[in-house]
Design an enzyme around this catalytic site. Structure first.
Site, PDB file in Angstrom:
ATOM      1  N   GLU A 288     135.380 -23.755  31.111  1.00 30.41           N
ATOM      2  CA  GLU A 288     135.781 -25.156  30.902  1.00 30.41           C
ATOM      3  C   GLU A 288     137.273 -25.357  31.114  1.00 30.41           C
ATOM      4  O   GLU A 288     137.713 -26.452  31.448  1.00 30.41           O
ATOM      5  CB  GLU A 288     135.401 -25.615  29.484  1.00 30.41           C
ATOM      6  CG  GLU A 288     134.029 -26.240  29.418  1.00 30.41           C
ATOM      7  CD  GLU A 288     133.720 -26.933  28.102  1.00 30.41           C
ATOM      8  OE1 GLU A 288     132.623 -27.505  28.013  1.00 30.41           O
ATOM      9  OE2 GLU A 288     134.529 -26.904  27.171  1.00 30.41           O
ATOM     10  N   HIS A 309     120.318  -2.027  34.665  1.00 28.18           N
ATOM     11  CA  HIS A 309     118.973  -1.894  35.228  1.00 28.18           C
ATOM     12  C   HIS A 309     118.469  -3.220  35.796  1.00 28.18           C
ATOM     13  O   HIS A 309     117.284  -3.369  36.078  1.00 28.18           O
ATOM     14  CB  HIS A 309     118.032  -1.340  34.157  1.00 28.18           C
ATOM     15  CG  HIS A 309     118.468   0.025  33.695  1.00 28.18           C
ATOM     16  ND1 HIS A 309     117.906   1.182  34.179  1.00 28.18           N
ATOM     17  CD2 HIS A 309     119.459   0.402  32.850  1.00 28.18           C
ATOM     18  CE1 HIS A 309     118.524   2.222  33.621  1.00 28.18           C
ATOM     19  NE2 HIS A 309     119.471   1.771  32.814  1.00 28.18           N
ATOM     20  N   LYS A 423     126.130 -36.211  31.315  1.00 30.82           N
ATOM     21  CA  LYS A 423     125.857 -37.110  30.189  1.00 30.82           C
ATOM     22  C   LYS A 423     125.555 -38.519  30.693  1.00 30.82           C
ATOM     23  O   LYS A 423     124.626 -39.175  30.231  1.00 30.82           O
ATOM     24  CB  LYS A 423     127.067 -37.176  29.242  1.00 30.82           C
ATOM     25  CG  LYS A 423     127.337 -35.892  28.490  1.00 30.82           C
ATOM     26  CD  LYS A 423     128.473 -36.087  27.496  1.00 30.82           C
ATOM     27  CE  LYS A 423     128.913 -34.756  26.926  1.00 30.82           C
ATOM     28  NZ  LYS A 423     130.156 -34.845  26.168  1.00 30.82           N
TER      29      LYS A 423
END
Ligand code: PA5
Length: 446
Positions: A288, A309, A423
């Protein structure tokens, strides 16, 4: 007390020490700008002097709130997302017993909500809460973030049904802005115990405010030692400390130099699953703060040896745009020794008598060398042990380096304008009042 230590030697096949040290004048200037609040985003720099500014009275008040909830709750639900979630989750997971959910405990089991919008998750949490005594800590700086707000609406109703509205009030702690936002209004009207998130501290830098400290104290951990660790690092990365001795400064310089040389992804590595959420917290901090203006190192993470793995192949031989930063824990807190087996059918007697951690350390060293040979520069951060003090040091170390690193990159590390785009679309799709135009537009696209 010992200290966390940064090792950059295994980056020096890829970048030169001289180039790293060339950052000295700029980085000392940036550190000064953070200290004197003269750089970009200077209204969000409260975190810089936060550790040294926390008073004993504030700590005591948080401990008292924690004691109260400990005395009446088997489970405490901490509601929050992003910076209002990850710091507490990182510290609690690092310090808690790996199987604490199933173990006898003297402190409440801290669970999280509002960090996703999964109906299954919330319904299963409601199921858990039916048969236990529980309380809520709701955290939102803005007080309006949808994810925690709707989780709180649901859980508040459950709490009020179980204990009645009056008793429920004593089981809710709200951590939010001093005056703004729906959560502040609700908390004041209902008379909840509240804590303030300072105006000048953004979510991802808030772990040492009540946002992190209240849940960590409830989970039974020593917030004083956490703050002391951060204080120590505040001192050791301050403007008085020259570039050469300032580990945050060196980390910021190295990662920016690697970035300039095409290493655009940084992978945070641990060899202890307790640190999984420290990496998640770090990813938010750096992602951010730096990912803007079409710039920034992409922060990723893996848990080794588990992910050797699955992701090991890519790291060894995939696109060569990555570098690793390993958090290397020097001393484990518990002991398991590999036993001798007379039959030795599994051919493991060469390890008999060795601590499990010895195998882990050799895996770490072997991986480091293999990855460096494969073209992946390696930064190592040694942490003497996993405890509150060193976690406090580590978190402040990363915060200071993040501020400096963002300034080196030329961005404002303290805003997050890009978070709004999803948003806006979500509100338009949900037909939130006030979004009528956006709703029309978005519906024509889907
Ligand atoms: O770091 C940030 O600013 C964000 O991640 C916020 O912490 C997150 O969006 C939650 O915001 P709020 O605490 O206002 O609910």
């Amino acid at each position: 007390m010992d200290s966390i230590r940064l090792h950059i030697e295994k980056t020096l096949d890829f970048i030169s020490r001289d180039k790293v040290y060339n950052y000295k004048p700029d980085i000392e200037k940036h550190n000064k700008a953070l200290n004197e609040k003269t750089g970009k985003g200077n209204d969000f720099l409260g975190w810089v002097s936060l550790p040294s500014g926390i008073t004993d009275t504030e700590i005591k008040d948080i401990q008292e709130t924690a004691s109260k909830l400990k005395s009446n709750s088997e489970v405490v639900v901490v509601i929050g997302i992003g910076g209002s979630y990850l710091g507490a989750k990182a510290v609690i997971d690092a310090l808690a017993h790996s199987f604490s959910a199933m173990m006898p405990r003297k402190d409440p089991y801290v669970v999280f909500a509002g960090q996703n919008i999964s109906e299954d998750y919330l319904a299963e949490l409601q199921e858990l809460l039916k048969d236990v005594n529980w309380s809520v800590v709701v955290i939102s700086k803005s007080g309006t973030t949808t994810e925690p707000a709707i989780a709180f609406r649901v859980l508040r109703e459950d709490l009020e049904k179980k204990y009645g509205r009056n008793d429920a009030k004593n089981r809710i702690v709200a951590i939010t802005d001093a005056s703004k936002g729906a959560l502040r209004t609700l908390a004041d009207e209902e008379g909840y115990k509240t804590y303030i998130i300072p105006d000048d501290i953004g979510g991802r830098f808030s772990v040492l405010t009540p946002v992190g400290l209240v849940p960590i104290a409830i989970a039974g951990f020593d917030i004083k030692a956490l703050i002391e660790g951060a204080r120590d690092m505040e001192l050791n990365t301050s403007v008085e400390v020259p570039f050469e001795d300032n580990q945050s400064a060196i980390y910021a310089a190295v990662r920016n130099e690697l970035y300039k040389n095409g290493k655009t992804t940084e992978i945070m590595v641990n060899y202890n699953p307790k640190l999984h959420f420290v990496s998640e917290w770090w990813k938010q901090l750096y992602g951010e703060s730096e990912g803007k203006e079409e710039k920034g190192i992409f922060p990723a993470s893996v848990d080794f040896t588990t992910d050797l793995h699955s992701m090991g192949q890519y790291i060894q031989e995939g696109l060569r745009n990555i570098f690793e930063t390993v958090i290397s824990v020097q001393q484990v807190n518990r002991k398991v020794t590999i036993p001798k087996d007379e039959t030795n059918l599994d051919k493991l007697n060469y390890l008999a008598g060795k601590p499990f951690d010895h195998v882990n350390k050799m895996a770490e060293l072997g991986t480091l060398l293999a990855h460096v040979d494969g073209g992946v520069p390696n930064i190592r951060i040694e942490i003497p042990a996993i405890n509150e003090f060193y976690l406090g040091q580590l978190m402040y170390f990363f915060e200071k380096a993040c501020g400096i690193s963002g300034y080196v990159l030329g961005v404002n590390p303290f805003d997050q304008p890009g978070v709004e785009a999803y948003k806006k679309n979500m509100f338009a799709l949900l037909e939130k009042p006030g979004f009528e135009e956006e709703t029309k537009k978005i519906k024509s696209r889907v």
